[in-house]
Write an enzyme that holds these catalytic residues in place. Sequence first.
Site, mmCIF file in Angstrom:
data_model
loop_
_atom_site.group_PDB
_atom_site.id
_atom_site.type_symbol
_atom_site.label_atom_id
_atom_site.label_comp_id
_atom_site.label_asym_id
_atom_site.label_seq_id
_atom_site.Cartn_x
_atom_site.Cartn_y
_atom_site.Cartn_z
ATOM 1 N N ASP A 299 -59.440 -66.593 135.151
ATOM 2 C CA ASP A 299 -59.219 -65.980 136.478
ATOM 3 C C ASP A 299 -57.763 -66.178 136.896
ATOM 4 O OD1 ASP A 299 -61.960 -65.480 136.589
ATOM 5 O OD2 ASP A 299 -62.364 -67.348 137.670
HETATM 6 P P1 ADP Z 1 -61.710 -67.823 130.327
HETATM 7 O O1 ADP Z 1 -61.475 -68.910 131.321
HETATM 8 O O2 ADP Z 1 -61.986 -66.502 130.936
HETATM 9 O O3 ADP Z 1 -62.672 -68.215 129.236
HETATM 10 P P2 ADP Z 1 -59.636 -68.393 128.400
HETATM 11 O O4 ADP Z 1 -60.449 -69.570 128.013
HETATM 12 O O5 ADP Z 1 -59.292 -67.411 127.326
HETATM 13 O O6 ADP Z 1 -60.284 -67.592 129.622
HETATM 14 O O7 ADP Z 1 -58.282 -68.963 129.036
HETATM 15 C C1 ADP Z 1 -57.364 -68.133 129.693
HETATM 16 C C2 ADP Z 1 -55.970 -68.680 129.504
HETATM 17 O O8 ADP Z 1 -55.943 -70.046 129.912
HETATM 18 C C3 ADP Z 1 -55.480 -68.703 128.078
HETATM 19 O O9 ADP Z 1 -54.898 -67.476 127.693
HETATM 20 C C4 ADP Z 1 -54.457 -69.817 128.139
HETATM 21 O O10 ADP Z 1 -53.271 -69.370 128.737
HETATM 22 C C5 ADP Z 1 -55.100 -70.801 129.072
HETATM 23 N N1 ADP Z 1 -55.897 -71.804 128.343
HETATM 24 C C6 ADP Z 1 -57.253 -71.908 128.305
HETATM 25 N N2 ADP Z 1 -57.640 -72.986 127.587
HETATM 26 C C7 ADP Z 1 -56.497 -73.581 127.172
HETATM 27 C C8 ADP Z 1 -56.209 -74.752 126.396
HETATM 28 N N3 ADP Z 1 -57.178 -75.524 125.885
HETATM 29 N N4 ADP Z 1 -54.900 -75.057 126.177
HETATM 30 C C9 ADP Z 1 -53.927 -74.299 126.680
HETATM 31 N N5 ADP Z 1 -54.130 -73.203 127.417
HETATM 32 C C10 ADP Z 1 -55.392 -72.825 127.661
HETATM 33 MG MG MG Z 2 -62.780 -65.247 132.320
#
Ligand code: ADP
Ligand code: MG
Length: 344
Positions: A299
Amino acid sequence: MPCTIFCVGHPLIDMQVRQAEDLITKYNLKANDAILAGAEHEPIYEELVRERQVVYVAGGAAQNTARGAAYVLTKPHSVAFAGCVGDDDLAEQLRAANQREGVIDAYQVKKGQKTGACAVLISDGHHRSLVTTLRVAKDLDEGHLWSPTVAPLITSSKVIYLEGYLFTHRPEVSIRLGKKVSEMGKILVVNLSAPYIPRLYSAQIQEIMPYCDIIISNEAEAEAWAVSNNHAEPTNMSLVAKAIALHPKANPTPPRIVIITHGAHSTTVVCADKPDRPKIYPVPSLKEEEIVDTNAAGDAFAGGFLGAYVLEKSLDECVGTGHRLAAMCIGQEGPQYKWPNTRS
Ligand code: ADP
Ligand code: MG
Ligand code: MG
């Protein structure tokens, strides 16, 4: 006040509780999970208020995104958020968060109804079990969106952002809104929000897609979309992004942009005008101690991306801003940004 980004979603207040091991056992929950509350879970919200030290944090997917975009933007650009709340304390807390963070609140208030909530049960320090009760959040009326106070926020906006959860209840309200704003020449952005959305509400997603200029999802949602659409390689993010990008579109311009985030892994972006040239953006790595809570990272990414997008930054900068806001959100408990924004 004119508005630049108009977001719609289920307004939810997060009710965070630590040392919730006993509640997880009592309500038969998993330590790391996100569910919609069944009747058997309903008493938990009262129990939290009565017996626990609850930390209230503004939540709700699109509202998190609205707050993220507001963090990036300064006047005269502004961000509004619409959703349905009750006339209770929880709505007041959400409203206060919007006010603090510069989001224009366009809530529909239903008298005598309760605002939606998400119990965030933290156990063993970092496990999170999310139990959501939508309550009145699912009952947003179309008439509210086109009422004299809210319609001008839509008509002045450049971007309209819809969270995927909207398609679970009254999907026709969101689909008609999407069609209408697309016809008005606005940029319609939809986030798939959770794998069960493209899986269980595939028909609704297909219906909104022709109006979508930007589609944002994470890897699991993209895969679920691909499986629902009988894609040959549902785990190949470049190919899935291409398939989503090339899905029929009502307006030929602008070409659709598809963004698939993948946690710590690279973010994949495909533009419909260059479907065979996916852009792969590495995610800046975070140290173990910088990762406090990954809840709502996606988000926050969407908020950062859209903030930069309406400032007419390049695609690379939009993705970079998305990654920065996501990292900021991850560095704090719950979906929060580092206010005051001392950057501007
Ligand atoms: P969602 O919360 O919708 O599952 P994501 O897990 O793909 O979305 O995370 C969205 C963004 O958050 C990623 O593109 C990255 O920038 C950041 N992010 C999420 N998890 C990590 C992590 N373990 N380490 C670094 N950045 C992260
Ligand atoms: Mg999401
Ligand atoms: Mg994720």
